[in-house]
Design an enzyme around this catalytic site. Structure first.
Site, PDB file in Angstrom:
ATOM      1  N   THR A 122       0.825  -1.212   0.000  1.00 41.36           N
ATOM      2  CA  THR A 122       0.000   0.000   0.000  1.00 41.36           C
ATOM      3  C   THR A 122       0.856   1.256   0.000  1.00 41.36           C
ATOM      4  OG1 THR A 122      -1.862  -1.080   1.036  1.00 41.36           O
ATOM      5  CG2 THR A 122      -1.698   1.262   1.416  1.00 41.36           C
ATOM      6  N   SER A 131       1.374  -7.658  -0.793  1.00 40.84           N
ATOM      7  CA  SER A 131       2.108  -8.645   0.021  1.00 40.84           C
ATOM      8  C   SER A 131       1.266  -9.830   0.451  1.00 40.84           C
ATOM      9  CB  SER A 131       2.763  -7.974   1.236  1.00 40.84           C
ATOM     10  OG  SER A 131       1.838  -7.781   2.276  1.00 40.84           O
ATOM     11  N   THR A 160       1.719  -4.210   4.218  1.00 36.88           N
ATOM     12  CA  THR A 160       1.552  -4.464   5.653  1.00 36.88           C
ATOM     13  C   THR A 160       1.034  -5.870   5.945  1.00 36.88           C
ATOM     14  OG1 THR A 160      -0.705  -3.578   5.646  1.00 36.88           O
ATOM     15  CG2 THR A 160       1.079  -2.029   6.186  1.00 36.88           C
ATOM     16  N   ASP A 161       0.382  -6.514   4.955  1.00 37.52           N
ATOM     17  CA  ASP A 161      -0.367  -7.733   5.274  1.00 37.52           C
ATOM     18  C   ASP A 161       0.509  -8.905   5.709  1.00 37.52           C
ATOM     19  OD1 ASP A 161      -2.758  -6.482   4.995  1.00 37.52           O
ATOM     20  OD2 ASP A 161      -3.163  -7.191   2.972  1.00 37.52           O
TER      21      ASP A 161
HETATM   22  C1  SIN Z   1      -0.183  -5.318   1.021  1.00 34.37           C
HETATM   23  O1  SIN Z   1       0.061  -5.938   2.064  1.00 34.37           O
HETATM   24  O2  SIN Z   1       0.577  -5.330   0.041  1.00 34.37           O
HETATM   25  C2  SIN Z   1      -1.435  -4.531   0.898  1.00 34.37           C
HETATM   26  C3  SIN Z   1      -1.895  -3.953   2.175  1.00 34.37           C
HETATM   27  C4  SIN Z   1      -0.957  -2.932   2.759  1.00 34.37           C
HETATM   28  O3  SIN Z   1       0.182  -2.756   2.372  1.00 34.37           O
HETATM   29  O4  SIN Z   1      -1.418  -2.268   3.725  1.00 34.37           O
END
Ligand code: SIN
Length: 342
Positions: A19, A66, A99-100
């Protein structure tokens, strides 16, 4: 610029997507967007203050959401970290990530890298095009930490929302808030407030000399099949039996409470353990340590406690341990010492 650019530390930003590199047609929405679209060169250009902190170089290692993280990219990332960490006058490395699955990559790098320079992972909860995007400050703070001599020797770090976390301990604990990342059992290692970086505690150090396991694990070239199963009301044993039939080598149980497992699942897992599958009990609660019973029942004695590792982090350690030594699947006592030490 306050310092001549040649006197600034050299920091390399390795980008993988997420993100932090996301974009949306609607800046007011932080939910409707496409992750992993903005190239790292643009992310860096969007933060002019970086030029006062470091000589920043970038490498686009990947551009993924991710949720789709895979072993191949972990291998690639480990290779790029190892390469850059020994280049002349590189002071630190920043990795931008979604973040995932950030907590899993952080655990993987924590266990496999022993770098002379800081490795700092950062991310964002809001896309780059959003109103009040959190990515630019997180990137600036991550570069500040990577460039800081105080960050050396502290292992893989995670910087978001002005906090510094240990890669081993951090987890994502909220779907959308900018303070989504916490270290539930330990708290953060420190914080960043503009140019001021303060480590308030040291990460738990592994005493390499006295470890029964390697202080850094080799990056596997082939990965064992190791999966996570969940204990909950009225579980079936079909999934476990199918995994055993498919040749699974390790199972992490996201168990209830302090590592308790429904009797139906426990019976299936005992059969799996009897067939040489490593079974690790972790907790689905999100915090705390899974106790090792002082007098385990014959069945519980087959299972290993993950300690304070959540199921996702426990699986990463199990993958690396089984790849390095497949016989651990048949030896719960030795595998328990691995989990106790890591
Ligand atoms: C991801 O994990 O690539 C999408 C969600 C995020 O980064 O918050």
């Amino acid at each position: 610029m306050s310092a001549s650019s040649s006197s600034l530390p050299r920091v390399v930003v390795l980008a993988t997507g997420g993100t932090i590199a996301g974009s949306s047609g609607d800046p007011a929405s932080s939910a409707q967007y496409q992750a992993a679209t903005v190239p790292v060169s643009q992310l860096v250009q969007a933060v002019p203050a970086l030029a006062d902190v470091a000589r920043v170089e970038t490498e686009q290692v990947a551009q993924i959401d991710s949720k789709d993280m895979a072993f191949g990219l972990w291998q690639q990332l480990a290779g790029r970290v190892a390469y850059w960490s020994v280049q002349p006058d590189v002071a630190g490395i920043v990795i931008t990530h979604g973040t995932d699955t950030l907590e899993e990559t952080a655990m993987f790098l924590h266990l496999t890298q022993s770098c002379p320079v800081p490795v700092v992972i950062t991310a964002a909860m809001r896309p780059a095009t959003s109103l009040s995007a959190d990515g630019p400050l997180n990137l600036l703070d991550a570069v500040r930490v990577a460039a800081s001599p105080d960050a050396r020797g502290k292992g893989v770090l995670v910087v978001l929302n002005q906090q510094i976390h240990a890669g081993r301990d951090v987890t994502k604990a909220h779907t959308s808030a900018v303070d989504a990342f916490v270290s539930p059992n330990t708290g953060p290692l420190g914080y960043v407030q503009d140019a001021y970086i303060r480590f308030t505690r040291m990460p738990a150090r592994r005493d390499a000399e006295h470890l029964p396991v390697p202080s850094t694990w080799p990056v596997p070239s082939t990965w064992p099949l190791a999966e996570i199963v969940v204990s909950h009301a009225q579980p079936g044993r079909v999934a476990i039996d199918a995994l055993v039939a498919a040749g699974v080598k390790g199972l992490v149980v996201a168990a209830t409470g302090n590592g308790s497992i429904h009797e139906t699942l426990a019976a299936a897992l005992a059969d799996a353990a009897g067939a040489g599958v490593a079974v690790v009990r972790s907790s689905r609660t999100g915090a705390g340590h899974v106790s090792i019973p002082a007098h385990p029942s014959p069945r519980a004695g087959l299972f290993v406690s993950a300690g304070d590792l959540n199921p996702y982090k426990a699986r990463v350690l199990l993958l690396l341990a089984l790849a390095a030594d497949p016989s651990l699947g048949f030896d719960a006592v030795r595998l328990q010492s691995v989990f106790a030490a890591c």
